[in-house]
Design an enzyme around this catalytic site. Structure first.
Site, short mmCIF file in Angstrom:
data_model
loop_
_atom_site.label_atom_id
_atom_site.label_comp_id
_atom_site.label_asym_id
_atom_site.label_seq_id
_atom_site.Cartn_x
_atom_site.Cartn_y
_atom_site.Cartn_z
N GLY A 18 -7.49 53.94 -32.18
CA GLY A 18 -8.85 54.13 -31.63
C GLY A 18 -9.41 52.81 -31.14
O GLY A 18 -10.60 52.55 -31.26
N GLY A 21 -12.51 52.48 -28.58
CA GLY A 21 -13.82 53.01 -28.93
C GLY A 21 -14.87 51.92 -29.11
O GLY A 21 -14.59 50.73 -28.98
N GLN A 22 -16.09 52.36 -29.43
CA GLN A 22 -17.22 51.41 -29.53
C GLN A 22 -16.93 50.31 -30.56
O GLN A 22 -17.08 49.13 -30.26
CB GLN A 22 -18.50 52.16 -29.94
CG GLN A 22 -19.73 51.27 -29.91
CD GLN A 22 -20.83 51.68 -30.89
OE1 GLN A 22 -20.63 52.55 -31.74
NE2 GLN A 22 -21.97 51.03 -30.79
N ASP A 44 -4.56 53.68 -28.47
CA ASP A 44 -5.56 54.72 -28.22
C ASP A 44 -4.88 55.81 -27.42
O ASP A 44 -3.74 55.64 -26.97
CB ASP A 44 -6.79 54.16 -27.49
CG ASP A 44 -8.06 54.93 -27.86
OD1 ASP A 44 -8.07 56.16 -27.69
OD2 ASP A 44 -9.03 54.30 -28.32
N ILE A 45 -5.62 56.89 -27.21
CA ILE A 45 -5.04 58.04 -26.53
C ILE A 45 -4.86 57.79 -25.03
O ILE A 45 -4.06 58.42 -24.37
CB ILE A 45 -5.90 59.30 -26.84
CG1 ILE A 45 -5.17 60.58 -26.54
CG2 ILE A 45 -7.25 59.24 -26.18
CD1 ILE A 45 -5.71 61.75 -27.32
N ARG A 46 -5.68 56.83 -24.52
CA ARG A 46 -5.57 56.46 -23.10
C ARG A 46 -5.51 54.95 -22.94
O ARG A 46 -6.07 54.23 -23.76
CB ARG A 46 -6.81 56.94 -22.32
CG ARG A 46 -6.60 58.28 -21.69
CD ARG A 46 -7.86 58.84 -21.06
NE ARG A 46 -8.05 60.20 -21.58
CZ ARG A 46 -8.91 60.55 -22.53
NH1 ARG A 46 -9.69 59.66 -23.05
NH2 ARG A 46 -8.97 61.79 -22.96
N ASN A 59 -1.49 59.05 -29.90
CA ASN A 59 -2.37 60.15 -30.28
C ASN A 59 -2.34 60.25 -31.80
O ASN A 59 -1.27 60.43 -32.40
CB ASN A 59 -1.86 61.45 -29.64
CG ASN A 59 -2.79 62.62 -29.93
OD1 ASN A 59 -3.57 62.59 -30.88
ND2 ASN A 59 -2.69 63.66 -29.11
N TYR A 149 -18.82 66.50 -38.65
CA TYR A 149 -18.42 65.09 -38.71
C TYR A 149 -18.69 64.54 -40.12
O TYR A 149 -17.81 63.92 -40.75
CB TYR A 149 -19.21 64.31 -37.66
CG TYR A 149 -19.17 62.81 -37.76
CD1 TYR A 149 -18.00 62.10 -37.50
CD2 TYR A 149 -20.33 62.09 -38.08
CE1 TYR A 149 -17.98 60.71 -37.57
CE2 TYR A 149 -20.32 60.70 -38.14
CZ TYR A 149 -19.14 60.01 -37.88
OH TYR A 149 -19.13 58.63 -37.95
N LYS A 153 -16.06 63.22 -42.99
CA LYS A 153 -16.13 61.87 -43.59
C LYS A 153 -16.23 61.96 -45.12
O LYS A 153 -15.61 61.18 -45.84
CB LYS A 153 -17.30 61.08 -43.01
CG LYS A 153 -17.14 60.68 -41.55
CD LYS A 153 -15.95 59.76 -41.36
CE LYS A 153 -15.76 59.29 -39.93
NZ LYS A 153 -14.51 58.57 -39.73
C1 AKB Z 1 -23.16 58.89 -35.24
O1 AKB Z 1 -24.33 58.77 -34.85
O2 AKB Z 1 -22.54 59.95 -35.29
C2 AKB Z 1 -22.45 57.64 -35.73
C3 AKB Z 1 -22.57 57.47 -37.20
C4 AKB Z 1 -23.87 57.09 -37.81
O3 AKB Z 1 -21.61 57.66 -37.89
N1 AKB Z 1 -22.97 56.49 -35.05
#
Ligand code: AKB
Length: 325
Positions: A18, A21-22, A44-46, A59, A149, A153
């Site tokens: 990854g 990513g940011q 990363d994937i790309r 991937n 999400y 986590k």
């Molecule tokens: C989100 O907003 O989904 C993320 C996080 C707080 O994990 N930046």
């Protein structure tokens, strides 16, 4: 940028998954500064331009691909940063679960089977939901996440602890708050407004915020987030008492506070508020975080507050935009 301190314990070979990513892109650069460019394999994937060292397409759902890469490069540490975030994740919950959990199990299984010595797994403030004190949410508050999400986590945190207890795999984790930086753009998160707002200000455009003006959320400047990650990974194993994930905090503010802070430097900047579905997600999260366990166990100390971050963000973005023109 993270301090130039040399974080090593012998010859480490690092895989970042990854890395476009940011956080992944900035972390990869910081790791290369500390360990040497060739010692850090970005994946990363790309493919994207601008990697200052080895890069390979990978991937995270391809377990064999990860295993081959770990073997081929003699990887000793993995930073697993590939995930679908809170807002985007709600658009396709089952796919988000499959990607976030499938990726996690692939990384943990390959690490366990191939003798990787350390893994970094990012968690999030999204693990919190109902029945928590919203202010200064403690390390051991109950986890009742409301997004897929956050659920992935929270489950990932328990699996991290499980792999540590059962297999001795040294997995370390931080509950990142919203991460704000000028180097890269976030995508699909609920805290993304706090990066977008600076870009609009520097471009001289009005900003319409998707959260209400008094929504307080925990946030951290990218420099602090990267330094926290490197310091956690560098800490002696016996200091790591939290084997799920550490609360981490830099600052806490609302959209109206960040707007006011930008307006002290740019008085003509205007912000309006038009909350959308992300408001409900933000309302389920802490407004500030108690990270005293991280401070006690591995001396965590943030350096940036809202004022210091705003000054640096505006300076760096002005430089970046004027270089493009
Ligand atoms: C989100 O907003 O989904 C993320 C996080 C707080 O994990 N930046």
């Amino acid at each position: 940028m993270a301090d130039d301190k040399f974080y090593t314990m012998g010859k480490e070979k690092i895989l970042v998954i990854g890395a476009n990513g940011q956080i992944g892109s900035v972390l990869t650069e910081a790791l290369r500064k500390s360990f040497g460019a060739d010692m850090v394999i970005a994946s990363d994937i790309r493919q994207v331009e601008g990697h200052d060292g080895p890069f390979e397409i990978l991937n995270v759902l391809d377990r064999q691909g990860i295993a081959d890469m770990v073997k081929r490069h003699g990887i000793t540490q993995i930073y697993h940063l590939a995930a679908i975030l809170s807002a985007r994740g709600e658009q396709n919950p089952l796919q988000t679960w499959d990607i976030n959990m499938g990726g996690l199990f692939n990384v943990f299984e390959v690490a366990r089977e191939s003798g990787v010595s350390k893994v970094f797994f990012p968690s999030s403030i999204a693990v919190f939901g109902a029945d928590i004190p919203r202010q200064m949410t403690p390390q051991n508050a109950v986890l009742k996440p409301t997004t897929v999400y956050g659920m992935s986590k929270a489950a990932g945190e328990l699996w991290s602890q499980y792999y540590f207890q059962k297999y001795g795999l040294d997995i370390r984790s931080l509950r990142y708050p919203g991460v704000i930086g000028w180097q890269s753009n976030p995508g699909g998160g609920t805290t993304d407004y706090a990066v977008d707002i600076y870009h609009y200000a520097v471009r001289g455009e009005d900003y319409s915020c998707f959260l209400s003006e008094n929504t307080f959320l925990p946030m951290i400047y990218m420099d602090d987030a990267i330094r926290a990650t490197l310091e956690l990974m560098d800490a002696p194993s016996e200091n790591i008492k939290e084997r799920t994930s550490y609360n981490l905090s830099g600052m806490s503010f609302s959209p109206s506070e960040i707007a006011a802070c930008i307006q002290t430097e740019m008085p003509d900047f205007t912000v309006s508020y038009s909350p959308d579905f992300r408001q409900k997600i933000a309302d389920s999260w802490p407004s500030s975080i108690d990270d005293s366990a991280a401070r006690k166990d591995w001396d965590w100390q943030p350096k940036f507050d809202l004022k210091g971050m705003t000054k640096d963000m505006l300076f760096q973005l002005q430089k970046k935009y004027s270089a493009v023109v």
